[in-house]
Design a protein around this motif. Structure first.
Motif, PDB file in Angstrom:
ATOM      1  N   PHE A  89       0.835  -1.208   0.000  1.00 48.74           N
ATOM      2  CA  PHE A  89       0.000   0.000   0.000  1.00 48.74           C
ATOM      3  C   PHE A  89       0.873   1.264   0.000  1.00 48.74           C
ATOM      4  CE2 PHE A  89      -3.554  -2.631   2.078  1.00 48.74           C
ATOM      5  CZ  PHE A  89      -4.216  -2.797   0.868  1.00 48.74           C
ATOM      6  N   ALA A  90       1.978   1.233   0.746  1.00 44.57           N
ATOM      7  CA  ALA A  90       2.883   2.405   0.771  1.00 44.57           C
ATOM      8  C   ALA A  90       3.458   2.647  -0.622  1.00 44.57           C
ATOM      9  CB  ALA A  90       4.009   2.175   1.780  1.00 44.57           C
ATOM     10  N   HIS A  91       3.776   1.553  -1.299  1.00 45.77           N
ATOM     11  CA  HIS A  91       4.298   1.669  -2.667  1.00 45.77           C
ATOM     12  C   HIS A  91       3.251   2.334  -3.561  1.00 45.77           C
ATOM     13  CE1 HIS A  91       6.156   0.618  -6.474  1.00 45.77           C
ATOM     14  NE2 HIS A  91       5.006   0.080  -6.845  1.00 45.77           N
ATOM     15  N   TRP A  92       2.005   1.873  -3.464  1.00 47.69           N
ATOM     16  CA  TRP A  92       0.953   2.403  -4.333  1.00 47.69           C
ATOM     17  C   TRP A  92       0.625   3.866  -3.973  1.00 47.69           C
ATOM     18  CZ3 TRP A  92      -0.031   1.232  -8.947  1.00 47.69           C
ATOM     19  CH2 TRP A  92      -1.215   1.637  -9.569  1.00 47.69           C
ATOM     20  N   ALA A  93       0.689   4.189  -2.671  1.00 49.05           N
ATOM     21  CA  ALA A  93       0.444   5.583  -2.249  1.00 49.05           C
ATOM     22  C   ALA A  93       1.516   6.501  -2.822  1.00 49.05           C
ATOM     23  CB  ALA A  93       0.425   5.673  -0.722  1.00 49.05           C
ATOM     24  N   ASN A  94       2.737   5.995  -2.885  1.00 47.88           N
ATOM     25  CA  ASN A  94       3.837   6.780  -3.471  1.00 47.88           C
ATOM     26  C   ASN A  94       3.666   6.910  -4.990  1.00 47.88           C
ATOM     27  OD1 ASN A  94       6.336   8.177  -3.488  1.00 47.88           O
ATOM     28  ND2 ASN A  94       7.391   6.292  -4.108  1.00 47.88           N
ATOM     29  N   VAL A  95       3.281   5.803  -5.618  1.00 55.94           N
ATOM     30  CA  VAL A  95       3.086   5.804  -7.074  1.00 55.94           C
ATOM     31  C   VAL A  95       1.984   6.797  -7.461  1.00 55.94           C
ATOM     32  CG1 VAL A  95       2.218   4.407  -9.015  1.00 55.94           C
ATOM     33  CG2 VAL A  95       3.926   3.465  -7.455  1.00 55.94           C
ATOM     34  N   THR A  96       0.886   6.773  -6.692  1.00 52.91           N
ATOM     35  CA  THR A  96      -0.266   7.607  -7.063  1.00 52.91           C
ATOM     36  C   THR A  96      -0.238   8.974  -6.374  1.00 52.91           C
ATOM     37  OG1 THR A  96      -1.541   6.527  -5.319  1.00 52.91           O
ATOM     38  CG2 THR A  96      -1.774   5.634  -7.549  1.00 52.91           C
ATOM     39  N   GLY A  97       0.641   9.152  -5.401  1.00 57.27           N
ATOM     40  CA  GLY A  97       0.819  10.460  -4.760  1.00 57.27           C
ATOM     41  C   GLY A  97      -0.320  10.911  -3.862  1.00 57.27           C
ATOM     42  N   VAL A  98      -1.034   9.947  -3.247  1.00 53.78           N
ATOM     43  CA  VAL A  98      -2.218  10.315  -2.441  1.00 53.78           C
ATOM     44  C   VAL A  98      -1.892  10.572  -0.974  1.00 53.78           C
ATOM     45  CG1 VAL A  98      -3.897   9.127  -3.887  1.00 53.78           C
ATOM     46  CG2 VAL A  98      -2.763   7.864  -2.055  1.00 53.78           C
ATOM     47  N   ILE A  99      -0.620  10.725  -0.676  1.00 54.81           N
ATOM     48  CA  ILE A  99      -0.167  10.774   0.704  1.00 54.81           C
ATOM     49  C   ILE A  99      -0.726  11.987   1.494  1.00 54.81           C
ATOM     50  CG2 ILE A  99       1.952   9.458   0.481  1.00 54.81           C
ATOM     51  CD1 ILE A  99       2.082  13.156   0.064  1.00 54.81           C
ATOM     52  N   GLY A 100      -0.759  11.841   2.822  1.00 51.30           N
ATOM     53  CA  GLY A 100      -1.226  12.923   3.683  1.00 51.30           C
ATOM     54  C   GLY A 100      -0.129  13.950   3.910  1.00 51.30           C
ATOM     55  N   ALA A 101      -0.534  15.200   4.190  1.00 52.24           N
ATOM     56  CA  ALA A 101       0.424  16.284   4.415  1.00 52.24           C
ATOM     57  C   ALA A 101       1.038  16.187   5.816  1.00 52.24           C
ATOM     58  CB  ALA A 101      -0.276  17.629   4.267  1.00 52.24           C
ATOM     59  N   PRO A 102       2.325  16.552   5.967  1.00 55.96           N
ATOM     60  CA  PRO A 102       2.966  16.488   7.291  1.00 55.96           C
ATOM     61  C   PRO A 102       2.243  17.328   8.346  1.00 55.96           C
ATOM     62  CG  PRO A 102       4.605  16.886   5.573  1.00 55.96           C
ATOM     63  CD  PRO A 102       3.268  16.938   4.910  1.00 55.96           C
ATOM     64  N   PHE A 103       1.745  18.492   7.955  1.00 56.10           N
ATOM     65  CA  PHE A 103       1.052  19.338   8.945  1.00 56.10           C
ATOM     66  C   PHE A 103      -0.186  18.620   9.475  1.00 56.10           C
ATOM     67  CE2 PHE A 103      -1.961  22.670  10.212  1.00 56.10           C
ATOM     68  CZ  PHE A 103      -1.197  23.296  11.186  1.00 56.10           C
ATOM     69  N   ASP A 104      -0.917  17.976   8.573  1.00 54.84           N
ATOM     70  CA  ASP A 104      -2.109  17.231   8.993  1.00 54.84           C
ATOM     71  C   ASP A 104      -1.718  16.078   9.920  1.00 54.84           C
ATOM     72  OD1 ASP A 104      -3.492  18.971   7.433  1.00 54.84           O
ATOM     73  OD2 ASP A 104      -3.971  17.540   5.841  1.00 54.84           O
ATOM     74  N   ALA A 105      -0.587  15.438   9.615  1.00 59.21           N
ATOM     75  CA  ALA A 105      -0.124  14.339  10.471  1.00 59.21           C
ATOM     76  C   ALA A 105       0.224  14.870  11.865  1.00 59.21           C
ATOM     77  CB  ALA A 105       1.098  13.660   9.847  1.00 59.21           C
ATOM     78  N   TYR A 106       0.847  16.034  11.909  1.00 53.98           N
ATOM     79  CA  TYR A 106       1.210  16.653  13.195  1.00 53.98           C
ATOM     80  C   TYR A 106      -0.052  16.941  14.019  1.00 53.98           C
ATOM     81  CZ  TYR A 106       3.145  20.041  16.476  1.00 53.98           C
ATOM     82  OH  TYR A 106       3.506  20.696  17.620  1.00 53.98           O
ATOM     83  N   MET A 107      -1.050  17.520  13.354  1.00 57.64           N
ATOM     84  CA  MET A 107      -2.311  17.838  14.037  1.00 57.64           C
ATOM     85  C   MET A 107      -3.005  16.558  14.517  1.00 57.64           C
ATOM     86  SD  MET A 107      -2.793  21.100  14.042  1.00 57.64           S
ATOM     87  CE  MET A 107      -4.522  21.573  13.982  1.00 57.64           C
ATOM     88  N   THR A 108      -2.941  15.533  13.689  1.00 58.88           N
ATOM     89  CA  THR A 108      -3.624  14.282  14.046  1.00 58.88           C
ATOM     90  C   THR A 108      -2.922  13.604  15.225  1.00 58.88           C
ATOM     91  OG1 THR A 108      -4.304  14.095  11.751  1.00 58.88           O
ATOM     92  CG2 THR A 108      -4.538  12.118  13.087  1.00 58.88           C
ATOM     93  N   LEU A 109      -1.588  13.675  15.245  1.00 59.08           N
ATOM     94  CA  LEU A 109      -0.852  13.144  16.404  1.00 59.08           C
ATOM     95  C   LEU A 109      -1.238  13.906  17.675  1.00 59.08           C
ATOM     96  CD1 LEU A 109       2.649  12.650  14.780  1.00 59.08           C
ATOM     97  CD2 LEU A 109       1.414  10.882  16.067  1.00 59.08           C
TER      98      LEU A 109
END
Ligand code: PLP
Length: 385
Positions: free
Chosen positions: A223-243
């Motif tokens: 899944f990480a490979h496919w997320a990288n291929v398709t570029g659907v990844i989450g933004a770091p700022f959103d990850a910070y807020m979610t943490l």
């Protein structure tokens, strides 16, 4: 070390005091899109933030631990997470999906099956015979949403996982309504857990995000490979807020759940209310399964108001604390009318089939004082007469 920690402790401490550069207690936010190589042909641990980013990786690691998974991939929304999970299915393969799932999920499945990316069959997954019949068609993936949005139907995760594995199908459970604080589908036999982190995990209605957590490390890598291929990844700022939100997940959810239980009991006794859908009520058809597979009944509930659309209009416009808005899982209480809001995509026939009526209202119970919320509902019900 983490085996010694309760989930509550992991939610609070994962990444805390782990900064080796400056000993920051709160994990730093790495916004950088790119990272310097140590030398020619010598990338560091991170090279480019689409592929991996330290803040997003920390969130993925925390979610994997909370769900008891081997790995996780953090993406841009809950729907991106569902779409990522669908990448395990090839064209012509069959997906069994809930007949009453979130309408955005249904729209995605319909749109992609119309393009012949796969075949989809919607099934009432609370009906064991219907599930067994569908499984005889040999699906590649069974998508489960429990409790379902908005009617709070409960699917027996252990049972459906066992049956699906007999025909070599993978099982993905959308755990958005409960979060790992109240339900851990991987431990019950599922292969993947899907989250709209927009909801309880972030918990403050200020991020759109999603994640897929997997039981097997190889699936997380795929899944990480496919997320990288398709570029659907989450933004770091959103990850910070979610943490940041995750650190209070357990406290929030437990408090919200207590209030939701009290509201469900209150609504059950109101003459203007025809039905209340909350798995914590003994009369709920999924009560026994929910009591067994969940660690709590959650803070989402729906009810049918007598008087149809006009009564709904009057009621929601009389409320003073509940806000009329889509989404759920935040600190503030929200009310939604699925027929005209979250589930307006469904055809009239599907709405009838699923049970989404003119009078159906969905509550996301927040952290306000329980008596204030009940008083608010009470005065809006009184305004109907
Ligand atoms: N799954 C469920 C159960 C939902 O309720 C939602 C949104 O309401 C989603 C997935 C989609 O999440 P997002 O809005 O983050 O794309």
């Amino acid at each position: 070390m983490d085996e010694l920690k309760a989930s509550e402790t992991i939610a609070v401490t994962n990444g805390i005091a782990g900064d080796n550069a400056l000993r920051a207690v709160t994990p730093p936010l790495y916004l950088s899109s790119t990272f310097a190589f140590e030398g020619f042909e010598r990338p560091g641990r991170f090279d480019y933030s689409r592929t991996a980013n330290p803040t997003r990786t920390l969130l993925a690691d925390t979610l994997a631990k909370l769900e008891g998974g081997a790995g996780a991939v953090v993406v841009a929304s809950g729907l991106a997470a569902i779409n990522l999970a669908l990448s395990c299915v090839e064209s012509d393969q069959l997906i069994i999906a809930p007949h009453d799932c979130y309408a955005g999920t249904m729209r995605l499945l319909d749109a992609r099956s119309e393009r012949e990316d796969f075949v989809v069959e919607y099934v009432d997954q609370t009906d064991d015979k219907a599930v067994r019949r569908a499984l005889r068609r040999g699906p590649a993936l069974v998508l489960v949403e429990t409790p379902s949005n908005p009617l709070m139907r409960i699917v027996d995760i252990a049972n459906i996982s066992r049956l699906a594995h007999e025909v070599d199908a993978k099982v993905a459970v959308d755990n958005t309504f409960l979060s790992p604080a109240l339900q851990q589908p991987l431990g019950l036999g599922a292969d993947y857990v899907i989250h709209s982190t927009t909801k309880y995990l972030n918990g403050h209605s200020d991020v759109i995000g999603g994640a897929v957590v997997t039981k097997e490390a190889s699936d997380a890598e795929a899944f990480a490979h496919w997320a990288n291929v398709t570029g659907v990844i989450g933004a770091p700022f959103d990850a910070y807020m979610t943490l940041r939100g995750l650190r209070t997940l357990f406290t929030r959810v437990h408090q919200q759940e207590r209030t939701a239980g009290a509201i469900a009991l209150f609504l059950q006794n109101q003459p203007q209310v025809a039905a209340v859908y909350y798995p914590g009520l003994l009369a709920h058809p999924g009560y026994d399964i929910a009591a067994r597979q969940q660690k709590g009944f959650g803070a989402m509930l729906s009810f049918d108001l007598i008087g149809g659309r006009e009564a709904v209009r009057h009621f929601v416009e009389s409320l003073k604390i509940f806000t009329l808005a889509e989404s759920l899982g935040g600190t503030e209480s929200l009310i939604a009318h699925p027929k005209t809001m979250t589930h307006s995509y469904l055809s009239p026939d599907t709405m009838t089939d699923v049970g989404i009526t003119d009078g159906l209202l969905r509550l996301s119970v927040g952290l306000e004082d329980q008596n204030d919320l009940i008083k608010d509902l009470n005065q809006a019900l009184a305004a109907l007469t």
